[in-house]
Design an enzyme around this catalytic site. Structure first.
Site, PDB file in Angstrom:
ATOM      1  N   HIS A   1      -4.662   5.635   2.665  1.00 11.50           N
ATOM      2  CA  HIS A   1      -5.113   4.237   2.603  1.00 11.50           C
ATOM      3  C   HIS A   1      -6.495   4.076   3.241  1.00 11.50           C
ATOM      4  O   HIS A   1      -7.351   3.357   2.718  1.00 11.50           O
ATOM      5  CB  HIS A   1      -4.105   3.323   3.303  1.00 11.50           C
ATOM      6  CG  HIS A   1      -4.466   1.876   3.185  1.00 11.50           C
ATOM      7  ND1 HIS A   1      -4.166   1.122   2.084  1.00 11.50           N
ATOM      8  CD2 HIS A   1      -5.147   1.049   4.021  1.00 11.50           C
ATOM      9  CE1 HIS A   1      -4.633  -0.107   2.234  1.00 11.50           C
ATOM     10  NE2 HIS A   1      -5.230  -0.178   3.411  1.00 11.50           N
TER      11      HIS A   1
ATOM     12  N   SER B   1       0.820  -1.194   0.000  1.00  9.69           N
ATOM     13  CA  SER B   1       0.000   0.000   0.000  1.00  9.69           C
ATOM     14  C   SER B   1       0.866   1.261   0.000  1.00  9.69           C
ATOM     15  O   SER B   1       0.627   2.200  -0.766  1.00  9.69           O
ATOM     16  CB  SER B   1      -0.918  -0.026   1.231  1.00  9.69           C
ATOM     17  OG  SER B   1      -1.706   1.125   1.274  1.00  9.69           O
TER      18      SER B   1
ATOM     19  N   ARG C   1      -1.143   6.377   5.711  1.00  9.40           N
ATOM     20  CA  ARG C   1      -2.245   5.696   6.394  1.00  9.40           C
ATOM     21  C   ARG C   1      -3.569   6.428   6.194  1.00  9.40           C
ATOM     22  O   ARG C   1      -4.618   5.818   6.096  1.00  9.40           O
ATOM     23  CB  ARG C   1      -1.958   5.563   7.891  1.00  9.40           C
ATOM     24  CG  ARG C   1      -1.004   4.430   8.159  1.00  9.40           C
ATOM     25  CD  ARG C   1      -1.003   4.014   9.621  1.00  9.40           C
ATOM     26  NE  ARG C   1      -0.319   2.752   9.730  1.00  9.40           N
ATOM     27  CZ  ARG C   1      -0.917   1.584   9.867  1.00  9.40           C
ATOM     28  NH1 ARG C   1      -2.229   1.514   9.955  1.00  9.40           N
ATOM     29  NH2 ARG C   1      -0.223   0.477   9.927  1.00  9.40           N
TER      30      ARG C   1
END
Lengths: 210, 210
Positions: free
Chosen positions: B40, B14, B37
């Protein structure tokens, strides 16, 4: 500093702002409510072009809810966000097994993710129920696999994993392979609040007709 | 059907996919983790242009966590998503008062939202703590007001309400008026998983240095 604090006013104003982005989609009133809540939950009007609602999905979800069906989720955040008081008023409850020690054990023994093990553990309970997935592509794959290998048929699958590793692919598979109606979001976007918004929107639609 | 089931592998892959969208932003390693993060959690690379991290925010959050600070949230979904085991390993815990009957009573008496009443109820506890708001603009306004009228100073405010009615305005006010460092998202996007992703990212950054 002036700001709105009335929930109904906020809801109405939000739908007004979102409406222009839906006008070319030919949505009925119920689908409009679902789209609006999904778009609001993401704060992102571009959802209007990636939301995918199977023609029978809202009807199936309403019928299942009216019968008091339960809702099974992949993660605690989806369980948390669902309006449980409203759901209980129809006779249903929400269950999530991601934190279950037994599921952790199955996942370890079988070499699968906890999300997959949780769906497998629900098993027969998924029949006639609503599945709401907001995080784990593997949970979605497992439900597709369960439908293909058993007679288990959820009423509807709200399958909206998010992210760049497997989420888009899992949702594509949902649209291709699901043996029951689904609501999803094409591509990488999605997540728990989006899955939650679908469930709550359909409950509110139903509630307004009681 | 092949798909990744290894969490570390998914995390790494990712970050690789997101990296090209961050390359012109001159982020240090820690900010890169936080951005990655957040992006994502939304499945949306366009966050790279709307995330706003005050220069001292990550440092302040790390220091507060190291001292065992608590985290105060506006909604249960944010409380649910925060890695509480990890937080406990630093000595902190998460609290949310949105469902408290006492807060409901205060909200009714004062004619304010439950989110505002909850922040007011936390009061002194917010001093030195992390505030994580993923839903309610009014909660964010209340924290700004508390800072301006008392000596209460959170270590950092993670203020990421979502939606089309007041969210963008509340985050603009956060950037203009906050007396402490903040992490936010300009515009309408945001929400619980985004606020959660910030908290968890900073805990993981810190954890990797222990």
């Amino acid at each position: 500093m002036e700001f709105m604090t009335d929930p109904m006013g906020i809801e109405t104003r939000s739908m007004e702002i979102i409406a222009p982005y839906l006008k070319n989609l030919n949505l009925n009133e119920e689908a409009t409510k679902v789209y609006s809540r999904m778009i609001h939950a993401a704060g992102d009007v571009e959802y209007s072009s990636v939301i995918r609602i199977h023609p029978q999905a809202i009807e199936m979800a309403k019928n299942a809810l009216k019968k008091g069906c339960n809702i099974y989720t992949d993660v605690e955040m989806v369980r948390t966000g669902i309006n449980k008081k409203k759901l209980a008023s129809f006779g249903g409850m929400v269950e999530c097994l991601i934190a279950s020690p037994e599921v952790a054990k199955i996942a370890k023994t079988e070499g699968i993710t906890r999300s997959m093990a949780a769906m497998r553990q629900f098993g027969e309970k998924l029949d006639g129920a609503i599945v709401a997935i907001g995080n784990a592509p593997t949970a979605l794959y497992e439900v597709l696999h369960l439908m293909e290998t058993t007679s288990i048929r959820p009423a509807v699958i709200i399958g909206i994993p998010v992210g760049f590793v497997g989420a888009a692919e899992s949702k594509e598979q949902l649209m291709k392979r699901s043996l029951v109606p689904y609501i999803t979001v094409a591509g990488t976007k999605g997540g728990s609040p989006i899955a939650v918004s679908v469930v709550n929107a359909i409950m509110y639609v139903l509630d307004n007709k009681r």
